[in-house]
Structure formats: structure tokens, C-alpha cells
Design an enzyme around this catalytic site. Structure first.
Site, mmCIF file in Angstrom:
data_model
loop_
_atom_site.group_PDB
_atom_site.id
_atom_site.type_symbol
_atom_site.label_atom_id
_atom_site.label_comp_id
_atom_site.label_asym_id
_atom_site.label_seq_id
_atom_site.Cartn_x
_atom_site.Cartn_y
_atom_site.Cartn_z
ATOM 1 N N ARG A 70 -9.135 10.096 13.416
ATOM 2 C CA ARG A 70 -8.293 10.587 12.322
ATOM 3 C C ARG A 70 -9.040 11.650 11.530
ATOM 4 O O ARG A 70 -10.179 11.429 11.129
ATOM 5 C CB ARG A 70 -7.917 9.439 11.380
ATOM 6 C CG ARG A 70 -7.144 9.910 10.160
ATOM 7 C CD ARG A 70 -6.745 8.757 9.283
ATOM 8 N NE ARG A 70 -7.862 8.114 8.630
ATOM 9 C CZ ARG A 70 -8.332 8.450 7.421
ATOM 10 N NH1 ARG A 70 -7.786 9.447 6.751
ATOM 11 N NH2 ARG A 70 -9.329 7.791 6.886
ATOM 12 N N GLY A 82 0.865 -1.177 0.000
ATOM 13 C CA GLY A 82 0.000 0.000 0.000
ATOM 14 C C GLY A 82 0.897 1.220 0.000
ATOM 15 O O GLY A 82 2.115 1.119 -0.226
ATOM 16 N N SER A 114 -16.770 9.973 -0.595
ATOM 17 C CA SER A 114 -15.668 10.727 -0.003
ATOM 18 C C SER A 114 -16.119 11.918 0.837
ATOM 19 O O SER A 114 -17.092 12.603 0.526
ATOM 20 C CB SER A 114 -14.773 11.242 -1.125
ATOM 21 O OG SER A 114 -13.899 12.200 -0.628
ATOM 22 N N GLY A 139 3.803 0.600 2.537
ATOM 23 C CA GLY A 139 4.758 -0.443 2.156
ATOM 24 C C GLY A 139 5.493 -0.125 0.867
ATOM 25 O O GLY A 139 6.727 -0.260 0.793
ATOM 26 N N GLU A 181 -1.219 2.396 8.308
ATOM 27 C CA GLU A 181 -2.403 2.193 9.138
ATOM 28 C C GLU A 181 -2.202 1.072 10.157
ATOM 29 O O GLU A 181 -2.874 1.022 11.186
ATOM 30 C CB GLU A 181 -3.625 1.912 8.241
ATOM 31 C CG GLU A 181 -4.933 1.985 9.015
ATOM 32 C CD GLU A 181 -6.171 1.825 8.142
ATOM 33 O OE1 GLU A 181 -6.090 2.063 6.914
ATOM 34 O OE2 GLU A 181 -7.227 1.467 8.690
ATOM 35 N N ARG A 185 -15.127 13.601 11.558
ATOM 36 C CA ARG A 185 -15.976 12.438 11.259
ATOM 37 C C ARG A 185 -16.714 11.881 12.464
ATOM 38 O O ARG A 185 -17.869 11.481 12.363
ATOM 39 C CB ARG A 185 -15.095 11.329 10.680
ATOM 40 C CG ARG A 185 -14.586 11.709 9.327
ATOM 41 C CD ARG A 185 -13.581 10.751 8.794
ATOM 42 N NE ARG A 185 -13.145 11.254 7.499
ATOM 43 C CZ ARG A 185 -12.253 10.664 6.744
ATOM 44 N NH1 ARG A 185 -11.655 9.566 7.150
ATOM 45 N NH2 ARG A 185 -11.933 11.172 5.576
ATOM 46 N N LEU A 203 -3.281 9.046 4.259
ATOM 47 C CA LEU A 203 -2.348 8.982 3.134
ATOM 48 C C LEU A 203 -1.077 9.736 3.512
ATOM 49 O O LEU A 203 0.038 9.313 3.213
ATOM 50 C CB LEU A 203 -2.989 9.597 1.884
ATOM 51 C CG LEU A 203 -4.310 8.962 1.421
ATOM 52 C CD1 LEU A 203 -4.785 9.600 0.118
ATOM 53 C CD2 LEU A 203 -4.163 7.457 1.226
HETATM 54 C C1 LIG Z 1 -12.717 3.847 0.652
HETATM 55 C C2 LIG Z 1 -11.588 4.511 1.353
HETATM 56 C C3 LIG Z 1 -11.221 5.797 1.014
HETATM 57 C C4 LIG Z 1 -10.192 6.437 1.690
HETATM 58 N N1 LIG Z 1 -9.848 7.712 1.330
HETATM 59 C C5 LIG Z 1 -8.829 8.323 1.969
HETATM 60 C C6 LIG Z 1 -8.449 9.652 1.607
HETATM 61 O O1 LIG Z 1 -9.010 10.268 0.714
HETATM 62 N N2 LIG Z 1 -7.420 10.227 2.276
HETATM 63 C C7 LIG Z 1 -6.749 9.585 3.272
HETATM 64 O O2 LIG Z 1 -5.814 10.151 3.836
HETATM 65 N N3 LIG Z 1 -7.080 8.318 3.612
HETATM 66 C C8 LIG Z 1 -8.094 7.677 2.990
HETATM 67 N N4 LIG Z 1 -8.432 6.400 3.359
HETATM 68 C C9 LIG Z 1 -7.579 5.669 4.295
HETATM 69 C C10 LIG Z 1 -6.336 5.170 3.561
HETATM 70 O O3 LIG Z 1 -6.690 4.761 2.280
HETATM 71 C C11 LIG Z 1 -5.653 4.011 4.267
HETATM 72 O O4 LIG Z 1 -5.510 4.272 5.621
HETATM 73 C C12 LIG Z 1 -4.262 3.791 3.680
HETATM 74 O O5 LIG Z 1 -4.340 3.682 2.292
HETATM 75 C C13 LIG Z 1 -3.609 2.568 4.276
HETATM 76 O O6 LIG Z 1 -2.392 2.364 3.629
HETATM 77 P P1 LIG Z 1 -1.392 1.231 4.113
HETATM 78 O O7 LIG Z 1 -0.245 1.264 3.178
HETATM 79 O O8 LIG Z 1 -1.102 1.395 5.555
HETATM 80 O O9 LIG Z 1 -2.188 -0.132 3.975
HETATM 81 P P2 LIG Z 1 -3.008 -0.845 2.677
HETATM 82 O O10 LIG Z 1 -3.128 0.118 1.586
HETATM 83 O O11 LIG Z 1 -4.169 -1.405 3.320
HETATM 84 O O12 LIG Z 1 -1.988 -1.917 2.234
HETATM 85 C C14 LIG Z 1 -1.795 -3.100 2.957
HETATM 86 C C15 LIG Z 1 -0.823 -3.975 2.193
HETATM 87 O O13 LIG Z 1 -0.439 -5.046 3.032
HETATM 88 C C16 LIG Z 1 -0.570 -6.272 2.344
HETATM 89 N N5 LIG Z 1 -0.804 -7.302 3.335
HETATM 90 C C17 LIG Z 1 -1.695 -7.298 4.368
HETATM 91 N N6 LIG Z 1 -1.555 -8.404 5.118
HETATM 92 C C18 LIG Z 1 -0.551 -9.119 4.554
HETATM 93 C C19 LIG Z 1 0.053 -10.355 4.859
HETATM 94 N N7 LIG Z 1 -0.294 -11.058 5.927
HETATM 95 N N8 LIG Z 1 1.034 -10.807 4.031
HETATM 96 C C20 LIG Z 1 1.435 -10.092 2.945
HETATM 97 N N9 LIG Z 1 0.897 -8.901 2.626
HETATM 98 C C21 LIG Z 1 -0.079 -8.428 3.421
HETATM 99 C C22 LIG Z 1 -1.686 -6.056 1.365
HETATM 100 O O14 LIG Z 1 -1.583 -6.972 0.305
HETATM 101 C C23 LIG Z 1 -1.398 -4.618 0.934
HETATM 102 O O15 LIG Z 1 -0.416 -4.610 -0.058
HETATM 103 C C24 LIG Z 1 -9.505 5.763 2.717
HETATM 104 C C25 LIG Z 1 -9.870 4.474 3.065
HETATM 105 C C26 LIG Z 1 -10.911 3.867 2.416
HETATM 106 C C27 LIG Z 1 -11.340 2.522 2.867
#
Ligand SMILES: Cc1cc2nc3c(=O)[nH]c(=O)nc-3n(C[C@H](O)[C@H](O)[C@H](O)COP(=O)(O)OP(=O)(O)OC[C@H]3O[C@@H](n4cnc5c(N)ncnc54)[C@H](O)[C@@H]3O)c2cc1C
Length: 705
Positions: free
Chosen positions: A501, A96, A343, A99, A491, A396, A507
Site C-alpha cells: 500500500r 473506523g 508518520s 464503518g 482494511e 515503504r 484512508l
Molecule cells: C499509526 C497508524 C497511522 C496511520 N496513518 C495513516 C495515514 O496517514 N494515511 C492512511 O491512509 N492510512 C494510515 N494508516 C492506516 C489506516 O489508519 C487504517 O488502514 C484505517 O484507518 C483502517 O480503517 P478501518 O475503518 O478499515 O478500520 P479501523 O479503523 O481499524 O476500525 C475497525 C472498527 O471495527 C471494530 N471492530 C473490530 N472487530 C470487531 C468485532 N468483532 N465486533 C465489533 N466491532 C469490531 C472496531 O471497534 C473499530 O470500530 C495508519 C495506520 C496506523 C496504525
């Protein structure tokens, strides 16, 4: 024979005896009550005295003024020279925004990176779903923004339950993120003159949100992915798609201390379980909102990686802090498995209302009239009414509770009565339909596809839903967990958002962690590892970890019960929503814990997983994740029960102001509640990290004036 007089005396004696006995019993009862209270109080004091504390030193918070902490840290941290970087391997779990940015940056710096994700492409991580935007303190609008103001809004928005030093650093690097992403070619929205455009999000009175229509996450992830692809092409990142980490491998160092030295992962296509070594492990696995079954999260989002870290001694911080987003498309049926977000950016121009009259609400619920049929004077713009200073842009948690309050009172719309209107008629009149379509067109289209109603013609219906988890794995200022060599970003960690939050801050945090924080802080750890040779995955620790994973899979496959994984997950989700959801009470939480315990029994005795474990098996994947969601759900309830206050997304009904606003108990709960795993089916131990605010005055959150 007794005389009459003697009989009378006897009766009087008996009555006196009875009365005296009753009184004595009452006195004894009262004494017992007092004694019990004293014992409880004493137990509380002993417990309090025995609760371990995490100090700022443990959390590695640098000394000095707030605005110099990060600079001082960077000036004094240990570095790894280029030749040594080549000798060090780092596993990054997750692609994500957190990562992918971390993997790309670490590889660019010269480390060898092994990067894992569940999806078939790094680009399909949940981050791609992010819609509204990303915050930064650029002050392009000249509306009074600054690093301090972004820091302050974030601390206040989180209800004063976040670490000051971390939040300041986040605000500080926010501007670098925008520069980095623009340099990568991320197509942020621009104004007519070509400058980057901004909009407003909840909890702020300035416009500081950078966006790419309603697809900001997608564009940012494509930027991070292109940086990652460059490193894959150069051979510095080895990419493992369709691999799921199922455990972390610990190996003791010369001092007998556990260090994270690798992972066990399952190839989701072949079912093969494989071992991987690295000098350090970084986990960016996202949030655990899917514990609730229905949420806005991607279907594969899970909390299993977090639970693996927790079981190895990493602390789980503030698990009860979950965010409920006010603008989601309402649930429409019992067979639904996913909720869709509308959104928060829509609250820039959309106005939220319900009918003023109960009879109008009833007619709307019965489908006799539509929202557009209700005249202006009969509409209650309740956020504008209750919070004049912030109006529709309150944070929120506040907006969600206000919607629930109206629906609970019977003013909700939709056939369920569980929805409110988000209306663009004003904006369409003011700006024209074309401008509204330009700004939000893809969101309107998505709404129409799902609800089968044109939101340009009739107001959208929205309702709060689980969206984001502020809680997560505890990390110090260096983003390292309490396990040496195990880092957590995005996250998945307990992050910088406190109890709530603000929109567009996730992001920012994920990319801050991945591009700008971890690449520095991890070196402080790795600089001591340059003498550690690559270890063989034939070591007994790897073999034991693999066996434990295999045993767990075998145990699950052997159950062959009668219930599908989803049916049990759905039941868990309902319990979470009803007992650990928007309004929590001590009684409800205790009941919820009992129910979750019963679900655990049901799951481990009656789940049915078809097929076998040696091939692609989606049901097995889901079952492994559900086993952990059940544990997380319980931990959330335990944490929510112990936190006897309301703050941010955690609303304990016993603690509210007469106007129904959250009531914090700063004297008792100004700390990060961290939970330590004590063994299967044992109660976790509470550890506190006090939040002694040095630089910010805690105030009651006020969005009214
Ligand atoms: C619909 C929606 C809209 C949003 N809009 C916004 C916005 O406009 N602005 C904002 O700031 N935030 C927004 N958010 C929140 C934000 O998108 C997330 O908090 C953020 O993208 C999380 O990023 P991350 O890299 O931490 O995790 P993720 O993007 O969830 O990535 C997790 C990664 O870990 C991998 N993974 C998980 N478990 C394992 C495992 N056991 N083994 C191997 N790989 C694994 C997955 O494959 C993935 O690649 C939104 C959330 C949602 C649900």
C-alpha cells in the site's frame, strides 16, 4: 582348495559385482529422481488444472473502458426506493473510517442501521491513529497529477497485484472524498492564501496528500463521527458500543443458499451474548497486523471478524501481503506491547542515513557518540544513493528492505544495531525550526516522550515494523464477499492496494468504500430483499450460532492453564517476525508453520484466563482474538509459502535481483491468491482470481531513474 588363480578370479568377480551394483544403484536412483520430478510436475499440472478460478464475471467487473466502468455500473445498478429503504435493516460492524462512513451514509439514504464497535465510543476506532494524510488526485499543486496518475502510481506501488477496475474507481472517487470532508468541516491544512495544502508520500512524484498536521485520521474520523451522530440522533442508526461480534448468522434462502442474516455479539461490559437480525451485514473491522503482537496498530485491532467470515465460506485473499512500515520508533525492551509510528510524512523533509564506517556504527551502538557527532562526509544517505529519482520517498516496502540491508551488514544504530537515522538538521537549516515544528510538531513531541531525546537536536532513530495488512476478505466489485448478503469494507477486505500500500491510500480506500462505493453497490443486493420480512432472532439458526459461541467461551474458560494470553501472543509474534516477516524463505516458512501449530496446541491446553465470562473480562476478549490470530498467522505462512515470487511487502529471499530488489514471477503469480476454509485443522483450498491486465503494462518497479 581353490588355486591362487581361481582366488584372483573370485576377487575380480566380487569387485566387478560391487562396481556394477553401485552403478546400477546410481542409475536406479537417477531414474527414481527423474520419475519423482515427473510425478511432482504431473501433480502440479493436475493441481493447477483443478484449482478453481474466479473470472471477471464472478468478480462482477463491469465491461467497457476503464474510465467508464464505474459510471456505467452506477447507471445500470438496481436501486431501492425510499419507502422500501425504511423496511430494510443493515448491520455495520466497525466505526473506523470505513464503518462510520458506511453507517452514516446508509442511514442518510434511509436504511435502518445497527452499528457495532468494541470501543466505548465510535471515535476511538483505530482510524483515529492515522497521522500523515489522505491521497486525492485534485492536482491543486499543478504538478501534473491526474486520476490516471493516481491510478497508475497505486497499481505500480502495489507491484501489479491489484485489480485494475477497483483501483481506477478508487482514484476516481478520491476527489469526492476531499469535497465531502471539507463540507463536514474537516480542518485540512491550508496554505497561507487559504487553499488546501498538500505534501508528498512514498511512491509518488507529485504532492497529492491532504493532511491535518499529524492527526489526519483523527480529524477525518471526527467528520465521519459527526455524520454518524446526526443519524444516531435521528434514530436511523442504533449504536452498540462495547459490543464485539463473535459470529455471523447464516440462514438459507428458498434456493437453499446461505445468506448473512445477522450477528451474535458479546456485550463486553456485562458479558451477555446477544442476537441481532439484519437483511445484510457489512463488516469494516480493520486489519490483522496485530498477529505479530508488536505492531503500530491499536491494541484492540484484530482479525476475528475476518475469520468468522472465512469460516462461513468467505474467501481470505492474499493473507501474506502485510506492510512493514520503515519509520517506526525502534523496539526498546522485552516488556513492550505496542510500537509507535513516526508518520511517513516526515520523509518529505527528513533524510535517512546510517554511518559510512563500521567503527562509527559500533561507537553509536555502544553509546559513545551521538548521530549529530558524525560529520556529513561520513554519513551514508543510502536511499538517496540507491534510488536517486525517489530518494527518501521510495515506497515503504523498498525503504524497509533497504534499512534491513544496512542493519544486517552491521551499520545499524541504537544499542541493538536495529535502527537507522531520520534526520531533520537540513530541513531545520533550510526552513527554520518553527516551520518544521508547525508541520510535524506533534510527531516530534511524541518521539521525545517515548525515546527521551530531542529530535530537533539529534536525529530520530527509526526501524521497520508491521503496520498494515493488504490481504483480507475477498470481495467482488460490489464489495460483497462470496457469501450472499455479507459485505466487507476498509482494511478488512483485500482492498485495492495489491501487494503493497502506498502511504495515505488506506484512508482514501476506507472512505471511498464507506461514503461512495458501498452505498451504491449494496442496493443491487438489497433491491432483491424488499420482500424479505424481518426475521425473529428466536429462529434455530440464531440459537445454534449463539450456542457455538457460548461453547467456545466455555471451552476457553475451562482450560485454566499456566500461561497468560499475552505470553503466548508474544511468542506467536516472534515466530511471525522471524519466519513470516520481512525476509521469507521456503525453509523458514515450513518451520514457521510447524511452530505455529505447536503454539495452537499450547494455547488450547495451557492458556490461563482469570475471572469469569459473565462480566467485563479483558483477558477473555484477548484470548478469543488470539485464537484467531493463530489461525491467521498460519494462513499467512501458507500463502507466503505458495507464492514463489517477491512482490511488494511479500519478499521471498529466493526471488530477488542481484541488487536485492523484489523479483516478481508474472507468468506464474499474476493472480489474487484466495483461500477457502475446508474445516478445523484441514488445509485450506487455493482459488485464483487471475489479474489479466488489460489497460496497464506491467513493468519492473523502478524508483532509481
Ligand atoms: C499509526 C497508524 C497511522 C496511520 N496513518 C495513516 C495515514 O496517514 N494515511 C492512511 O491512509 N492510512 C494510515 N494508516 C492506516 C489506516 O489508519 C487504517 O488502514 C484505517 O484507518 C483502517 O480503517 P478501518 O475503518 O478499515 O478500520 P479501523 O479503523 O481499524 O476500525 C475497525 C472498527 O471495527 C471494530 N471492530 C473490530 N472487530 C470487531 C468485532 N468483532 N465486533 C465489533 N466491532 C469490531 C472496531 O471497534 C473499530 O470500530 C495508519 C495506520 C496506523 C496504525
Amino acid at each position: 582348495m581353490a588355486t591362487k588363480k581361481e582366488e584372483k578370479i573370485e576377487t575380480v568377480k566380487k569387485t566387478v559385482k560391487k562396481t556394477v551394483t553401485k552403478a546400477a544403484v546410481k542409475v536406479a536412483e537417477a531414474a527414481l529422481d527423474v520419475a519423482e520430478k515427473a510425478v511432482n510436475k504431473a501433480a502440479e499440472i493436475v493441481k493447477e488444472a483443478n484449482t478453481p478460478i474466479i473470472t471477471p464475471k464472478d468478480a462482477k467487473i463491469p465491461a467497457g473502458p476503464l474510465e467508464l466502468k464505474w459510471t456505467n455500473y452506477k447507471n445500470h445498478q438496481k436501486l431501492v426506493n425510499p419507502a422500501n429503504k425504511r423496511r430494510l435493516d443493515v448491520i455495520v460492524v466497525g466505526t473506523g473510517l470505513a464503518g462510520a462512513s458506511a453507517a452514516a451514509s446508509l442511514a442518510e439514504m434511509g436504511f435502518n442501521v445497527l452499528n457495532f464497535c468494541i470501543q466505548d465510543s465510535p471515535r476511538r476506532a483505530h482510524s483515529i491513529a492515522a497521522q500523515g494524510g489522505i491521497n486525492a488526485a485534485k492536482n491543486y499543486q499543478n504538478d501534473g497529477d491526474s486520476i490516471y496518475r493516481l491510478y497508475y502510481d497505486t497499481i505500480k506501488g502495489g507491484d501489479y497485484r491489484a485489480r485494475e477496475a477497483n483501483v481506477y474507481r478508487l482514484a476516481e472517487v478520491s476527489n469526492n472524498i476531499i469535497d465531502q470532508c471539507v463540507a463536514q468541516g474537516v480542518p485540512f491544512a491550508r496554505e497561507y492564501g487559504g487553499l488546501l495544502d498538500n505534501r508528498s508520500f512514498g511512491g509518488a512524484q507529485v504532492s497529492r496528500t491532504f493532511y491535518a498536521k499529524g492527526q489526519t485520521g483523527q480529524q477525518l474520523l471526527l467528520g465521519a463521527y459527526s455524520a454518524l451522530s446526526r443519524q444516531i440522533g435521528k434514530g436511523k442508526v442504533k449504536m452498540y458500543t462495547r459490543y464485539e461480534m463473535l459470529d455471523i448468522v447464516m440462514i438459507k434462502d428458498e434456493n437453499g443458499e446461505n445468506r448473512a442474516r445477522g450477528i451474535i455479539a458479546r456485550n463486553l461490559v456485562t458479558g451477555r451474548i446477544e442476537r441481532f437480525f439484519a437483511h445484510a451485514v457489512v463488516v469494516g473491522s480493520g486489519g490483522y497486523g496485530n498477529t505479530f503482537f508488536l505492531s503500530t496498530n491499536a491494541m484492540a485491532s484484530n482479525g476475528s471478524a475476518a475469520m468468522q467470515m472465512y469460516r462461513h465460506g468467505a474467501l481470505f485473499a492474499n493473507p501474506c501481503y502485510a506492510q512493514i512500515h520503515p519509520t517506526c520508533i525502534p523496539k526498546h525492551g522485552d516488556f513492550q506491547s505496542k510500537l509507535t509510528l513516526m508518520s511517513e510524512s516526515l520523509r518529505n523533509d527528513g533524510r535517512i542515513w546510517v554511518p559510512k564506517k563500521l567503527e562509527d556504527a559500533k561507537r553509536l551502538q555502544a553509546g559513545e557518540i551521538k548521530g549529530r557527532d558524525i560529520p556529513e562526509e561520513d554519513r551514508d544517505y543510502y536511499l538517496e544513493r540507491r534510488y536517486p529519482a525517489f530518494g527518501n520517498l521510495v515506497p515503504r516496502d523498498v525503504a524497509s528492505r533497504a534499512a534491513k540491508e544496512r542493519c544486517d551488514k552491521g551499520y545499524g544504530v541504537n544499542n541493538t544495531g536495529l535502527a537507522v537515522f531520520l534526520d531533520f538538521s537540513d530541513a531545520i537549516q533550510r526552513l527554520g525550526k518553527d516551520v518544521v515544528a508547525q508541520k510535524y510538531g506533534n510527531l516530534f513531541q511524541m518521539y521525545e516522550k517515548i525515546v527521551d531525546e530531542d529530535p530537533y537536536e539529534n536525529p530520530m532513530m527509526i526501524f521497520p515494523a508491521i503496520h498494515y495488512t493488504m490481504g483480507g476478505i475477498w470481495v467482488d466489485y460490489e464489495l460483497q464477499t462470496t457469501v450472499k448478503g455479507l459485505f466487507c469494507i476498509g482494511e478488512a477486505n483485500f482492498s485495492d492496494h495489491g501487494a503493497n500500500r502506498l502511504g495515505a491510500s488506506a484512508l482514501m480506500q476506507g472512505l471511498a468504500d464507506g461514503y461512495f462505493v458501498l452505498p451504491y453497490t449494496i442496493q443491487n443486493y438489497l433491491s432483491d430483499q424488499i420482500g424479505v420480512p424481518r426475521m425473529s432472532t428466536d429462529l434455530p439458526e440464531f440459537a445454534a450460532a449463539e450456542k457455538a459461541v457460548q461453547d467456545k467461551i466455555d471451552r476457553l474458560m475451562a482450560i485454566q492453564g499456566k500461561r497468560s494470553v499475552d505470553s503466548i501472543h508474544k511468542e506467536l509474534g516472534l515466530i511471525m517476525w522471524d519466519f513470516v516477516g520481512m525476509g521469507r524463505t521456503a525453509e523458514g516458512l515450513k518451520e514457521g508453520i510447524k511452530k505455529i501449530d505447536a503454539i495452537k496446541k499450547e494455547f488450547w491446553s495451557n492458556v490461563y484466563i482469570p475471572g469469569d465470562a459473565n462480566h467485563l473480562n479483558n483477558e477473555l476478549e484477548k484470548a478469543l482474538r488470539l485464537a484467531d490470530f493463530i489461525e491467521i498467522g498460519r494462513l499467512m505462512a501458507v500463502d507466503a509459502l505458495h507464492r514463489e515470487e517477491s512482490c511488494g511487502g511479500h519478499f521471498r529471499e529466493e526471488y530477488q535481483t542481484p541488487e536485492g530488489e523484489a523479483l516478481r514471477q508474472d507468468d506464474k503469480f499474476s493472480y489474487v491468491g484466495c483461500w477457502k476454509y475446508m474445516g478445523e485443522d484441514k488445509e485450506p483450498q487455493l482459488i485464483k482470481e487471475p489479474l489479466d491486465y488489460e489497460f496497464t503494462e506491467r513493468k519492473t518497479r523502478n524508483y532509481k531513474n
